[in-house]
Design a protein around this motif. Structure first.
Motif, mmCIF file in Angstrom:
data_model
loop_
_atom_site.group_PDB
_atom_site.id
_atom_site.type_symbol
_atom_site.label_atom_id
_atom_site.label_comp_id
_atom_site.label_asym_id
_atom_site.label_seq_id
_atom_site.Cartn_x
_atom_site.Cartn_y
_atom_site.Cartn_z
ATOM 1 N N MET A 1 82.727 -11.430 -69.636
ATOM 2 C CA MET A 1 82.139 -12.014 -71.031
ATOM 3 C C MET A 1 80.800 -11.038 -71.423
ATOM 4 S SD MET A 1 82.773 -16.145 -70.897
ATOM 5 C CE MET A 1 82.288 -16.158 -72.383
ATOM 6 N N LEU A 2 80.114 -10.967 -70.310
ATOM 7 C CA LEU A 2 78.824 -10.357 -70.597
ATOM 8 C C LEU A 2 79.018 -8.750 -71.061
ATOM 9 C CD1 LEU A 2 75.552 -9.814 -70.616
ATOM 10 C CD2 LEU A 2 75.812 -9.347 -68.364
ATOM 11 N N LEU A 3 79.894 -8.295 -70.287
ATOM 12 C CA LEU A 3 80.180 -6.818 -70.628
ATOM 13 C C LEU A 3 80.894 -6.621 -71.890
ATOM 14 C CD1 LEU A 3 81.582 -5.489 -67.034
ATOM 15 C CD2 LEU A 3 79.069 -5.158 -68.287
ATOM 16 N N GLN A 4 82.061 -7.584 -72.112
ATOM 17 C CA GLN A 4 82.440 -7.576 -73.482
ATOM 18 C C GLN A 4 81.534 -8.019 -74.780
ATOM 19 O OE1 GLN A 4 84.736 -11.052 -74.656
ATOM 20 N NE2 GLN A 4 86.299 -9.590 -75.436
ATOM 21 N N SER A 5 80.428 -8.589 -74.555
ATOM 22 C CA SER A 5 79.199 -8.906 -75.663
ATOM 23 C C SER A 5 78.580 -7.493 -75.783
ATOM 24 C CB SER A 5 78.374 -9.915 -75.019
ATOM 25 O OG SER A 5 79.242 -11.349 -74.948
ATOM 26 N N ILE A 6 78.175 -6.876 -74.598
ATOM 27 C CA ILE A 6 77.653 -5.556 -74.693
ATOM 28 C C ILE A 6 78.292 -4.520 -75.547
ATOM 29 C CG2 ILE A 6 76.783 -3.731 -73.610
ATOM 30 C CD1 ILE A 6 75.806 -5.710 -71.200
ATOM 31 N N ALA A 7 79.614 -4.697 -75.269
ATOM 32 C CA ALA A 7 80.596 -3.474 -75.677
ATOM 33 C C ALA A 7 80.766 -3.709 -77.288
ATOM 34 C CB ALA A 7 82.167 -3.469 -75.090
ATOM 35 N N LEU A 8 81.027 -5.221 -77.929
ATOM 36 C CA LEU A 8 80.969 -5.420 -79.082
ATOM 37 C C LEU A 8 79.830 -5.076 -79.728
ATOM 38 C CD1 LEU A 8 82.708 -9.145 -78.828
ATOM 39 C CD2 LEU A 8 83.647 -7.284 -79.894
ATOM 40 N N TYR A 9 78.414 -5.356 -79.074
ATOM 41 C CA TYR A 9 77.290 -5.028 -79.841
ATOM 42 C C TYR A 9 77.431 -3.599 -80.079
ATOM 43 C CZ TYR A 9 72.192 -4.280 -80.298
ATOM 44 O OH TYR A 9 71.072 -3.669 -80.528
ATOM 45 N N LEU A 10 77.628 -2.738 -79.102
ATOM 46 C CA LEU A 10 77.441 -1.353 -79.034
ATOM 47 C C LEU A 10 78.462 -0.784 -80.142
ATOM 48 C CD1 LEU A 10 77.535 -0.482 -75.345
ATOM 49 C CD2 LEU A 10 75.386 -0.209 -76.964
ATOM 50 N N THR A 11 79.614 -1.147 -80.214
ATOM 51 C CA THR A 11 80.748 -0.686 -81.036
ATOM 52 C C THR A 11 80.253 -1.027 -82.594
ATOM 53 O OG1 THR A 11 82.487 -1.076 -79.540
ATOM 54 C CG2 THR A 11 82.970 -0.730 -81.800
ATOM 55 N N ASP A 12 79.681 -2.312 -82.784
ATOM 56 C CA ASP A 12 79.306 -2.494 -84.294
ATOM 57 C C ASP A 12 78.144 -1.722 -84.682
ATOM 58 O OD1 ASP A 12 79.265 -4.673 -86.320
ATOM 59 O OD2 ASP A 12 77.141 -5.138 -85.645
ATOM 60 N N LEU A 13 77.293 -1.415 -83.628
ATOM 61 C CA LEU A 13 75.938 -0.385 -84.233
ATOM 62 C C LEU A 13 76.551 0.855 -84.301
ATOM 63 C CD1 LEU A 13 73.079 -1.397 -82.235
ATOM 64 C CD2 LEU A 13 73.379 -1.543 -84.446
ATOM 65 N N LEU A 14 77.473 1.356 -83.555
ATOM 66 C CA LEU A 14 78.252 2.487 -83.842
ATOM 67 C C LEU A 14 78.683 2.865 -85.129
ATOM 68 C CD1 LEU A 14 79.053 3.742 -80.070
ATOM 69 C CD2 LEU A 14 77.117 4.589 -81.625
ATOM 70 N N LYS A 15 79.699 1.705 -85.383
ATOM 71 C CA LYS A 15 80.267 1.678 -87.038
ATOM 72 C C LYS A 15 79.328 1.724 -87.814
ATOM 73 C CE LYS A 15 84.350 -0.944 -85.278
ATOM 74 N NZ LYS A 15 85.048 -2.170 -85.707
ATOM 75 N N THR A 16 78.057 0.921 -87.802
ATOM 76 C CA THR A 16 77.040 0.868 -88.751
ATOM 77 C C THR A 16 76.391 2.506 -89.003
ATOM 78 O OG1 THR A 16 76.223 -1.274 -88.255
ATOM 79 C CG2 THR A 16 74.703 -0.076 -89.240
ATOM 80 N N PHE A 17 76.256 3.027 -87.599
ATOM 81 C CA PHE A 17 75.786 4.448 -87.917
ATOM 82 C C PHE A 17 76.774 5.599 -88.537
ATOM 83 C CE2 PHE A 17 72.828 3.289 -84.296
ATOM 84 C CZ PHE A 17 71.800 2.608 -85.089
ATOM 85 N N GLY A 18 77.992 5.135 -88.676
ATOM 86 C CA GLY A 18 79.097 5.632 -89.225
ATOM 87 C C GLY A 18 79.677 6.558 -87.900
ATOM 88 N N PRO B 1 87.571 -3.899 -82.776
ATOM 89 C CA PRO B 1 86.215 -4.556 -82.241
ATOM 90 C C PRO B 1 85.399 -4.019 -81.197
ATOM 91 C CG PRO B 1 88.096 -5.984 -81.520
ATOM 92 C CD PRO B 1 88.765 -4.650 -82.296
ATOM 93 N N ILE B 2 86.300 -3.175 -80.448
ATOM 94 C CA ILE B 2 85.716 -2.557 -79.218
ATOM 95 C C ILE B 2 86.332 -1.157 -78.967
ATOM 96 C CG2 ILE B 2 85.082 -2.303 -76.613
ATOM 97 C CD1 ILE B 2 85.066 -5.295 -76.591
ATOM 98 N N GLY B 3 85.206 -0.049 -78.744
ATOM 99 C CA GLY B 3 85.792 1.161 -78.400
ATOM 100 C C GLY B 3 86.007 2.220 -79.758
ATOM 101 N N PHE B 4 86.266 3.205 -79.387
ATOM 102 C CA PHE B 4 86.616 4.366 -80.575
ATOM 103 C C PHE B 4 88.187 4.463 -80.642
ATOM 104 C CE2 PHE B 4 82.647 5.720 -78.746
ATOM 105 C CZ PHE B 4 82.156 6.216 -79.744
ATOM 106 N N PRO B 5 88.649 4.349 -81.607
ATOM 107 C CA PRO B 5 89.964 4.371 -82.013
ATOM 108 C C PRO B 5 90.532 5.908 -81.889
ATOM 109 C CG PRO B 5 88.906 4.325 -84.221
ATOM 110 C CD PRO B 5 87.867 4.082 -82.972
ATOM 111 N N VAL B 6 91.951 6.080 -81.908
ATOM 112 C CA VAL B 6 92.554 7.317 -81.714
ATOM 113 C C VAL B 6 93.232 7.408 -82.920
ATOM 114 C CG1 VAL B 6 94.017 8.797 -80.325
ATOM 115 C CG2 VAL B 6 92.499 7.297 -79.355
ATOM 116 N N GLY B 7 93.001 8.644 -83.638
ATOM 117 C CA GLY B 7 93.531 8.803 -85.007
ATOM 118 C C GLY B 7 94.872 9.402 -84.893
ATOM 119 N N THR B 8 96.178 8.860 -85.529
ATOM 120 C CA THR B 8 97.383 9.576 -85.401
ATOM 121 C C THR B 8 97.982 9.344 -86.958
ATOM 122 O OG1 THR B 8 97.781 8.650 -83.237
ATOM 123 C CG2 THR B 8 99.651 9.217 -84.444
#
Length: 242
Positions: free
Chosen positions: A58-75, A82-89
């Motif tokens: 749960m803690l690691l998921q919260s951190i991953a969600l936070y990191l992903t959200d900020l990286l989305k904010t930065f473009g 909600p988590i991680g980098f998607p793969v384009g197809t």
């Protein structure tokens, strides 16, 4: 890194990121704080693995969600995952992990069941095949299996090129480790196969005390001489400072 330490770090890094963004949107400092959080999360995961304990998901998921959200904010990340980098197809973002992980988990669980039976029945050939799947087959597909004694196998999606580089590095390290073994020692550790050795460390009798046959002796001699060559190469490289 303890659970409490990571929780504390999470709150501290979030506050530091917030302060950096309020300071004329200092993204460089904000990203550095995120890097620290990632490093501490990895240290926590490694510590739990070494202790053969499961991490707090749960803690690691919260951190991953936070990191992903900020990286989305930065473009840096696009898409709705909600988590991680998607793969384009084909122009569409696909959450590869969510798509393939259930199948990989089934494969991992099946492999672990096979390994358990093979260890109980002492079927080394099957264990070797299980290792081959982990070390040779899946890395080619960008999949890493991490076996930990007493814990479930960890399945990760990793860049294929990264895994192949790791595989080559492991081969080099394994070869170097083998080169360091004096020929007089290569058979002495195999007490399940041999019981008596001559003065050079060459086996003369099997585990049951029976004299080794001429045919088997010939095969072992080839292995012994090959190790002599490897060990000489190692000594020469040490003398030359390479």
């Amino acid at each position: 890194m303890t659970l409490y330490g990571l929780v504390s770090s999470f709150y501290n890094q979030k506050a530091a990121v917030h302060a950096a963004l309020r300071d004329n949107i200092d993204t460089r400092t904000a990203l550095e704080e995120l890097r620290v959080l990632v490093s501490q999360s990895n240290a926590y995961i490694a510590g739990r693995k070494n202790a053969k304990l499961a991490p707090n998901r749960m803690l690691l998921q919260s951190i991953a969600l936070y990191l992903t959200d900020l990286l989305k904010t930065f473009g840096a990340i696009e898409g709705a995952e909600p988590i991680g980098f998607p793969v384009g197809t084909n122009g569409q973002n696909v959450d590869l992990e969510s798509t393939v992980m259930p199948y990989l988990k089934v494969l991992s669980d099946f492999r672990e069941g096979v390994r358990k039976i093979a260890r109980e029945q002492k079927v080394t050939e099957v264990l070797s095949l299980c290792d081959m799947v982990r070390d040779e087959t899946l890395p080619e597909l960008g999949v890493r299996l991490e076996d930990h004694e007493g814990l479930p196998t960890v399945v990760k999606l990793v860049d294929r090129e990264t895994l192949l580089k790791e595989k080559e590095e492991k081969k080099k390290m394994a070869k170097l480790a083998k080169m360091k073994i004096p020929p007089s020692e290569i058979f002495r550790s195999e007490t399940d196969k041999y019981s008596t050795f001559d003065e050079t460390g060459f086996p003369t009798h099997d585990a049951d005390g029976k004299e080794i046959s001429k045919g088997q002796t010939k095969k072992l001699r080839k292995l012994y001489e090959a190790q002599e060559k490897l060990y000489k190469e190692y000594l020469d490289s040490m003398q030359n400072g390479s």
